[in-house]
Design an enzyme around this catalytic site. Structure first.
Site, PDB file in Angstrom:
ATOM      1  N   ARG A  64      -0.708  -5.683  14.215  1.00 36.30           N
ATOM      2  CA  ARG A  64      -2.861  -5.223  14.318  1.00 36.30           C
ATOM      3  C   ARG A  64      -3.591  -5.890  13.730  1.00 36.30           C
ATOM      4  O   ARG A  64      -5.052  -6.573  14.318  1.00 36.30           O
ATOM      5  CB  ARG A  64      -2.546  -4.079  12.924  1.00 36.30           C
ATOM      6  CG  ARG A  64      -1.826  -3.090  13.387  1.00 36.30           C
ATOM      7  CD  ARG A  64      -1.816  -2.187  12.298  1.00 36.30           C
ATOM      8  NE  ARG A  64      -2.988  -2.139  11.333  1.00 36.30           N
ATOM      9  CZ  ARG A  64      -2.111  -1.864  10.282  1.00 36.30           C
ATOM     10  NH1 ARG A  64      -0.882  -1.734   9.349  1.00 36.30           N
ATOM     11  NH2 ARG A  64      -3.685  -1.439   8.983  1.00 36.30           N
TER      12      ARG A  64
ATOM     13  N   ARG B 157       0.731  -1.273  -0.127  1.00 40.47           N
ATOM     14  CA  ARG B 157       0.333  -0.094   0.180  1.00 40.47           C
ATOM     15  C   ARG B 157       0.950   1.380  -0.445  1.00 40.47           C
ATOM     16  O   ARG B 157       1.836   1.286   0.484  1.00 40.47           O
ATOM     17  CB  ARG B 157      -0.850   0.420   1.016  1.00 40.47           C
ATOM     18  CG  ARG B 157      -1.727   1.239   1.841  1.00 40.47           C
ATOM     19  CD  ARG B 157      -2.697   1.361   2.480  1.00 40.47           C
ATOM     20  NE  ARG B 157      -1.878   0.579   3.743  1.00 40.47           N
ATOM     21  CZ  ARG B 157      -2.992  -0.128   5.134  1.00 40.47           C
ATOM     22  NH1 ARG B 157      -4.574   0.224   4.620  1.00 40.47           N
ATOM     23  NH2 ARG B 157      -2.746   0.286   5.522  1.00 40.47           N
TER      24      ARG B 157
END
Ligand code: AP5
Length: 223
Positions: free
Chosen positions: A173, A130
């Site tokens: 995460r 990303r």
């Protein structure tokens, strides 16, 4: 009956929530409230909240509920009178309860909780590729590359990688997601609000599916 859309978008990190949100905002002209973006802005501005949130974000943990809930409720109060699209909130049962109470207090109700699903393997591949600009336009080096390397097509700003997109932080995460946010799948299913979407399909396919679901929900609200 009101046809306002009060929507939650949730799912694992990197499943494509932000990508879909930017399309849905245009389709339905909804105020968009993204906790992650707001917290990053606080961090960049050096606010007290930003300073407190930074270490949690860098470690892949959730920022404590009391900080996030207050921030979001103020934002809904300011922008969300005719519906909203919440991205990244709620992320724990405590946050979901707080949101439910606030909405009920205002005599409104949630329309749906949209779950964008993807496996841990897919998510890791997506997040490490990303790139995004400071205006929040998101790309992927392989799946959705910009026309010119590291330059945003939409605003010309440089594209960078997020601080918390390192593989070891992404793994943390994911762990946080499975432990604290995944219980919301049952939470919203039990309340008849859950709508599932396969986030591993193409961006356009996921978008078409969500848009069709929301159009149907809106029609049902009118009946
Ligand atoms: P936040 O910013 O909300 O991050 P996240 O939920 O981890 O989600 P991401 O933004 O990483 O992913 P996304 O699903 O939006 O994917 P994207 O569309 O970019 O939160 C960051 C941190 O803030 C948290 O870790 C926490 O510390 C804190 N925080 C936030 N909210 C909080 C809360 N409520 N309580 C407490 N703490 C909170 O897509 C990913 C990539 O894949 C992109 O490159 C994109 O181009 C590509 N892509 C997207 N869709 C597709 C597709 N269909 N096919 C191929 N590629 C695709």
């Amino acid at each position: 009956m009101s046809t306002e859309l009060n929507l939650i978008l949730f799912g694992p990190p990197g499943a494509g929530k932000g990508t879909q949100a930017s399309r849905l905002r245009e389709d339905f002209d909804l105020p968009y409230i993204a906790t992650g973006d707001m917290l990053r802005e606080h961090r960049e501005n050096g606010s007290e909240l930003g300073k407190e949130a930074e270490s949690y974000m860098n470690d892949g943990d959730l920022v404590p509920d009391e900080l996030v809930i207050k921030m979001i409720m103020e934002e809904i109060e300011g922008k969300g009178d005719d519906g909203f699209l919440l991205d990244g909130f709620p992320r724990s049962v405590g946050q979901a309860d707080a949101l439910g109470e606030e909405i009920e207090r205002r005599g409104r109700r949630l329309t749906a909780a949209l779950l964008v699903e993807a496996s841990d393997e897919v998510v890791l591949q997506r997040i490490t590729g990303r790139r995004q600009c400071s205006n929040g336009h998101v790309y992927h080096v392989e799946f959705d590359p910009p026309k010119h390397e590291d330059v945003c097509d939409q605003c010309g700003k440089p594209l960078t990688q997020r601080d918390d997109d390192k593989p070891e932080t992404v793994e943390k995460r994911l762990k946080t997601y499975h432990g604290q946010t995944e219980p919301l799948v049952d939470y919203y299913d039990e309340r008849g609000l859950l709508r599932r979407f396969d986030g591993t399909r193409s961006q356009t396919e996921v978008h078409d599916h969500i848009r069709a679901t929301l159009a149907t929900l809106r029609l049902e609200e009118r009946l």
